[in-house]
Design an enzyme around this catalytic site. Structure first.
Site, PDB file in Angstrom:
ATOM      1  N   GLY A  31      22.660 -12.053  -8.062  1.00 12.13           N
ATOM      2  CA  GLY A  31      21.986 -12.376  -9.322  1.00 12.13           C
ATOM      3  C   GLY A  31      20.479 -12.241  -9.251  1.00 12.13           C
ATOM      4  N   SER A  34      17.112 -11.503 -12.597  1.00 12.16           N
ATOM      5  CA  SER A  34      16.242 -12.361 -13.403  1.00 12.16           C
ATOM      6  C   SER A  34      16.240 -13.780 -12.845  1.00 12.16           C
ATOM      7  CB  SER A  34      16.709 -12.389 -14.872  1.00 12.16           C
ATOM      8  OG  SER A  34      17.997 -13.003 -14.970  1.00 12.16           O
ATOM      9  N   GLY A  35      15.386 -14.618 -13.426  1.00 12.68           N
ATOM     10  CA  GLY A  35      15.410 -16.054 -13.149  1.00 12.68           C
ATOM     11  C   GLY A  35      15.240 -16.437 -11.702  1.00 12.68           C
ATOM     12  N   GLY A  37      17.173 -15.954  -9.159  1.00  9.96           N
ATOM     13  CA  GLY A  37      17.495 -14.905  -8.205  1.00  9.96           C
ATOM     14  C   GLY A  37      16.328 -13.965  -7.963  1.00  9.96           C
ATOM     15  N   LEU A  79      30.541 -10.087 -10.201  1.00 13.59           N
ATOM     16  CA  LEU A  79      31.378 -11.140  -9.624  1.00 13.59           C
ATOM     17  C   LEU A  79      32.672 -11.383 -10.385  1.00 13.59           C
ATOM     18  CD1 LEU A  79      28.450 -13.526  -8.740  1.00 13.59           C
ATOM     19  CD2 LEU A  79      30.033 -12.544  -7.068  1.00 13.59           C
ATOM     20  N   ASN A 105      23.632 -17.103  -5.695  1.00 13.38           N
ATOM     21  CA  ASN A 105      22.780 -17.588  -6.769  1.00 13.38           C
ATOM     22  C   ASN A 105      23.312 -17.278  -8.166  1.00 13.38           C
ATOM     23  OD1 ASN A 105      19.892 -18.090  -8.102  1.00 13.38           O
ATOM     24  ND2 ASN A 105      20.529 -16.007  -8.650  1.00 13.38           N
ATOM     25  N   THR A 126      33.787 -16.088 -12.205  1.00 14.22           N
ATOM     26  CA  THR A 126      32.478 -15.538 -11.847  1.00 14.22           C
ATOM     27  C   THR A 126      31.716 -16.437 -10.874  1.00 14.22           C
ATOM     28  OG1 THR A 126      32.332 -14.490 -14.019  1.00 14.22           O
ATOM     29  CG2 THR A 126      30.286 -14.714 -12.773  1.00 14.22           C
ATOM     30  N   SER A 155      25.171 -27.347  -9.252  1.00 14.84           N
ATOM     31  CA  SER A 155      24.398 -27.896 -10.364  1.00 14.84           C
ATOM     32  C   SER A 155      24.742 -29.366 -10.516  1.00 14.84           C
ATOM     33  CB  SER A 155      24.748 -27.155 -11.660  1.00 14.84           C
ATOM     34  OG  SER A 155      24.244 -27.842 -12.794  1.00 14.84           O
ATOM     35  N   TYR A 177      39.874 -26.048 -23.788  1.00 15.77           N
ATOM     36  CA  TYR A 177      38.646 -25.462 -23.263  1.00 15.77           C
ATOM     37  C   TYR A 177      37.434 -26.166 -23.827  1.00 15.77           C
ATOM     38  CZ  TYR A 177      34.881 -22.157 -22.257  1.00 15.77           C
ATOM     39  OH  TYR A 177      33.706 -21.597 -21.818  1.00 15.77           O
TER      40      TYR A 177
END
Length: 305
Positions: A31, A34-35, A37, A79, A105, A126, A155, A177
């Site tokens: 990953g 962006s962010g 990663g 993933l 990540n 994922t 997290s 869900y």
């Protein structure tokens, strides 16, 4: 035992790696487009590591690689596509180098509608199964390191899950869900995987830990909606941190000498923290590991030893 960290929630990835020379080390990160990663990629490369940067497509990985200074090898790793994960691992092994650090990540968060592939809800697939397969396919090359480290991004959201922590009877989300509970389930799975893996690595030169990065506005939140998302947005000014700060814990756990021998722990703000009751459940961790092995074998034909 680890020393008490001098870092805190305001520390940045650069600060927690200050003075480190990672020359000669190879760090793989998922990953990286962006962010967190991308920041982790930048800092690891800045510290001299050869970084294998994985993104959903090789084009995204190449774009990330070209945006930083240092030695980066871009690879594709979608993933949610287990054949892509297998192909990525084969490509990495074909480099014929030792992977010293693997930072899992990448992830998706709180998809508004249930999506299913391989008979699995997309977040579980994922965030957990894709990384579970990648870790196991690369484990032999990580074990060749003098001091290998595996870091899984969990997290604080792991505290919000279906009843029982992992709803093994509803892994496809067809019975019920809830976007945030299924996100929490996938993040609990990351945490439990680190614990189960750490037990399997006892006596080896490889550690496995999980981290909570904090609340950061990244592309991860692009699909979020509902009350919990609005709540985060409303109070973000109070507890949100920058991407540089959010990447600190994973960089710290991946590289710092003070945690070189720590394994099977959950870190928040560069400190060992206490996870939820499900996150401490050794039997649940083993049940998840066995189920994950079954799912991988069923969908790929790969037997994890």
């Amino acid at each position: 035992m680890s020393k008490k960290s001098q870092f805190n929630r305001r520390s940045t990835a650069e600060q927690v790696t200050e003075g480190l020379d990672l020359t000669g080390k190879t760090v793989m990160i998922t990953g990286v487009n962006s962010g967190l990663g991308l920041e982790t990629l930048r800092v690891m490369a800045m510290r001299g590591a050869h970084v294998i940067g994985a993104a959903r497509t090789v084009e995204k990985a190449q774009q990330a690689a070209s945006s930083v200074e240092g030695q980066v090898t871009p690879v594709a790793c979608e993933l949610s596509d287990l054949e892509s994960v297998r192909s990525c691992a084969e490509q990495v092994k074909a480099l014929n180098i030792t992977v010293d650090v693997l930072i899992c990540n990448a992830g998706i968060m709180a998809l508004p509608e249930a999506q299913c592939q391989y008979g699995l809800e997309m977040q579980f697939l994922t965030n957990h199964i894709g990384h579970f397969l990648l870790i196991n396919l690369l484990l032999d090359t990580i074990k060749k390191s003098d001091a290998g480290r595996i870091v899984l991004l969990s997290s604080m959201g792991h505290m919000q899950t279906p009843k029982g922590g992992i709803d093994f009877d509803n892994l496809d989300g067809s019975k019920a869900y809830d976007p945030w509970q299924f996100y929490g389930q996938s993040k609990l799975a990351n945490l439990l995987t680190a614990k189960a893996l750490a037990r399997r690595l006892q006596g080896s030169n490889v550690t496995a830990n999980s981290v909570h990065p904090g609340v950061i506005r990244t592309n991860l939140s692009r699909n979020t909606s509902g009350f919990f998302s609005r709540l985060i947005s409303s109070f973000a000014v109070l507890f949100e941190r920058s991407i540089a700060q959010g990447a600190a814990s994973q960089c710290y756990v991946a590289t710092h000498k003070d945690v070189a021998s720590v394994s099977g722990e959950y870190f928040v703000d560069c400190h060992i923290a206490k996870p939820s009751k499900y996150g401490q459940d050794e039997d649940l961790a083993e049940q998840l590991w066995q189920k994950s092995e079954e799912l991988v074998a069923k969908n790929t034909g790969i037997t994890i030893e």
